[in-house]
Design a protein around this motif. Structure first.
Motif, mmCIF file in Angstrom:
data_model
loop_
_atom_site.group_PDB
_atom_site.id
_atom_site.type_symbol
_atom_site.label_atom_id
_atom_site.label_comp_id
_atom_site.label_asym_id
_atom_site.label_seq_id
_atom_site.Cartn_x
_atom_site.Cartn_y
_atom_site.Cartn_z
ATOM 1 N N SER A 222 -1.825 -7.557 -0.575
ATOM 2 C CA SER A 222 -1.709 -7.011 0.813
ATOM 3 C C SER A 222 -1.661 -7.965 1.977
ATOM 4 O O SER A 222 -2.600 -8.679 2.035
ATOM 5 C CB SER A 222 -3.436 -6.156 0.802
ATOM 6 O OG SER A 222 -3.446 -5.596 2.032
ATOM 7 N N GLU B 206 0.799 -1.208 -0.136
ATOM 8 C CA GLU B 206 0.002 0.244 0.140
ATOM 9 C C GLU B 206 0.819 1.337 -0.120
ATOM 10 O O GLU B 206 0.340 2.340 -0.545
ATOM 11 C CB GLU B 206 -1.053 -0.098 1.260
ATOM 12 C CG GLU B 206 -2.091 -0.911 1.322
ATOM 13 C CD GLU B 206 -1.729 -2.294 1.553
ATOM 14 O OE1 GLU B 206 -2.790 -3.257 1.540
ATOM 15 O OE2 GLU B 206 -0.667 -2.791 1.738
ATOM 16 N N TYR C 276 -8.265 0.417 0.082
ATOM 17 C CA TYR C 276 -8.248 0.212 -1.505
ATOM 18 C C TYR C 276 -9.438 1.006 -2.191
ATOM 19 O O TYR C 276 -9.444 1.516 -3.080
ATOM 20 C CB TYR C 276 -8.744 -1.247 -1.687
ATOM 21 C CG TYR C 276 -8.646 -1.738 -3.104
ATOM 22 C CD1 TYR C 276 -7.772 -2.160 -3.872
ATOM 23 C CD2 TYR C 276 -10.141 -1.790 -3.643
ATOM 24 C CE1 TYR C 276 -7.800 -2.613 -5.260
ATOM 25 C CE2 TYR C 276 -10.234 -2.155 -5.278
ATOM 26 C CZ TYR C 276 -9.035 -2.518 -6.076
ATOM 27 O OH TYR C 276 -9.517 -3.003 -6.932
ATOM 28 N N TYR D 77 -0.387 2.130 7.911
ATOM 29 C CA TYR D 77 0.673 1.215 7.085
ATOM 30 C C TYR D 77 2.092 1.717 7.517
ATOM 31 O O TYR D 77 3.025 0.875 7.377
ATOM 32 C CB TYR D 77 0.201 1.576 5.561
ATOM 33 C CG TYR D 77 -1.092 0.901 5.255
ATOM 34 C CD1 TYR D 77 -0.841 -0.644 4.806
ATOM 35 C CD2 TYR D 77 -2.123 1.585 5.151
ATOM 36 C CE1 TYR D 77 -2.062 -1.346 4.836
ATOM 37 C CE2 TYR D 77 -3.410 0.846 4.779
ATOM 38 C CZ TYR D 77 -3.175 -0.711 4.623
ATOM 39 O OH TYR D 77 -4.374 -1.262 4.029
#
Length: 303
Positions: free
Chosen positions: A208, A192, A222, A240
């Motif tokens: 992912s 990501e 997403y 992330y």
């Protein structure tokens, strides 16, 4: 072969006796399917294929195929020595997989001619679609990638190197030979973080790792990314990037943290097999806080 959505790489659960837990694997795959992934990649890197026996690889693929029930394509990992890769690809085909992710040969470097021959040997031995995993000992030049793309059965390349210039040249070379009928996807850990850069060179698909333990967060990212929703940037900041910093503390944490995250979310999973190590209690607590922050951001955005 077409994939629509996030690519789900299930973990491989082990029980208290360190044996493959097929029931837990089936539950894990079904839980992921509820979030509609574009493909299920069983017994691959996140699934610890390096630590599975030939029998365990086959059983893992069979379980994933059965649990998926045709809801998404199932791709099985294969790799190692050329004979092992052929055996695993054949087992995957026999177990009903839709394709194979061909991992690099272990421990050995090779010239481009040898890499092409390695892929050709598997493609000629087993009639199943192959996606070549570019990383480590299987780094491709644009010319080699274009040659591979013309081999019968080779349908895609997964990039795990992160060299955007090289990958852009590969995309251009392959598209010139094959046109649009070829699959590329970003397979970096925490993909990501680089999805926008990869999309810019024509590689929009990505795997992912987070989907395996926080599918609601991965799916929200997403959707936000494709909608231009600022939630995508929020999740990069609170979920992330902190996850990547924690991951970078130790080799193997790209898998170990994912497995720990699945356990934190209530999945029956067990630990990782050597040579990987599980995170410490302190690191697991940090991971729990990162997950909580990601889930909270998604919940707030939805309210």
């Amino acid at each position: 072969m077409e994939f629509n959505g996030i690519l789900f790489f299930p973990l491989t659960p082990f029980n208290a006796e360190d044996a493959l837990d097929e029931e837990a694997l089936a539950a894990h795959v079904r839980a992921g399917l509820a979030h509609r992934p574009g493909g299920v990649f069983a017994a691959c890197g996140t699934g610890e294929i390096h630590a599975l026996s030939t029998d365990e690889q086959a059983r893992t693929v069979r379980t994933a195929v059965t649990a998926t029930g045709g809801a998404a394509p199932v791709i099985a990992g294969a790799g190692g020595s050329v004979r092992t890769a052929i055996e695993q690809a054949a087992a995957a085909r026999a177990m009903g997989a839709d394709g194979v992710l061909l991992l690099p040969p272990y421990l050995v470097g090779a010239p481009q001619r040898g890499i092409v021959d390695y892929v050709r040997a598997v493609a000629e031995a087993v009639p199943i679609p192959l996606i070549v995993y570019q990383r480590a000992t299987m780094a491709l030049t644009p010319a080699s990638a274009a040659e591979l793309a013309e081999l019968p059965g080779v349908v895609g390349i997964k990039d795990g190197m992160g060299d955007l210039d090289r990958m852009h040249q590969i995309v251009l070379a392959v598209r010139e030979r094959r046109g649009a009928d070829f699959t590329f996807f970003n397979g970096l850990p925490t993909a990501e973080l680089t999805v926008r850069a990869y999309t810019g060179i024509g590689v929009a698909l990505y795997s992912s790792a987070a989907f395996a333990f926080a599918p609601e967060v991965a799916t929200a990212f997403y959707r936000a990314l494709h909608a231009g929703d600022p939630l995508a940037d929020t999740l990069l900041d609170v979920f992330y990037r902190p996850l990547a910093r924690l991951r970078d503390r130790s080799p193997g944490y790209a898998v170990s943290l994912v497995k720990a995250g699945a356990r934190l979310r209530g999945a029956v999973m067990g630990g990782v097999r050597p040579p990987f190590v599980d995170p410490t209690e302190e690191e697991t607590a940090e991971l729990a806080a990162i997950i909580d922050a990601g889930v909270a951001a998604v919940t707030t955005a939805a309210s």
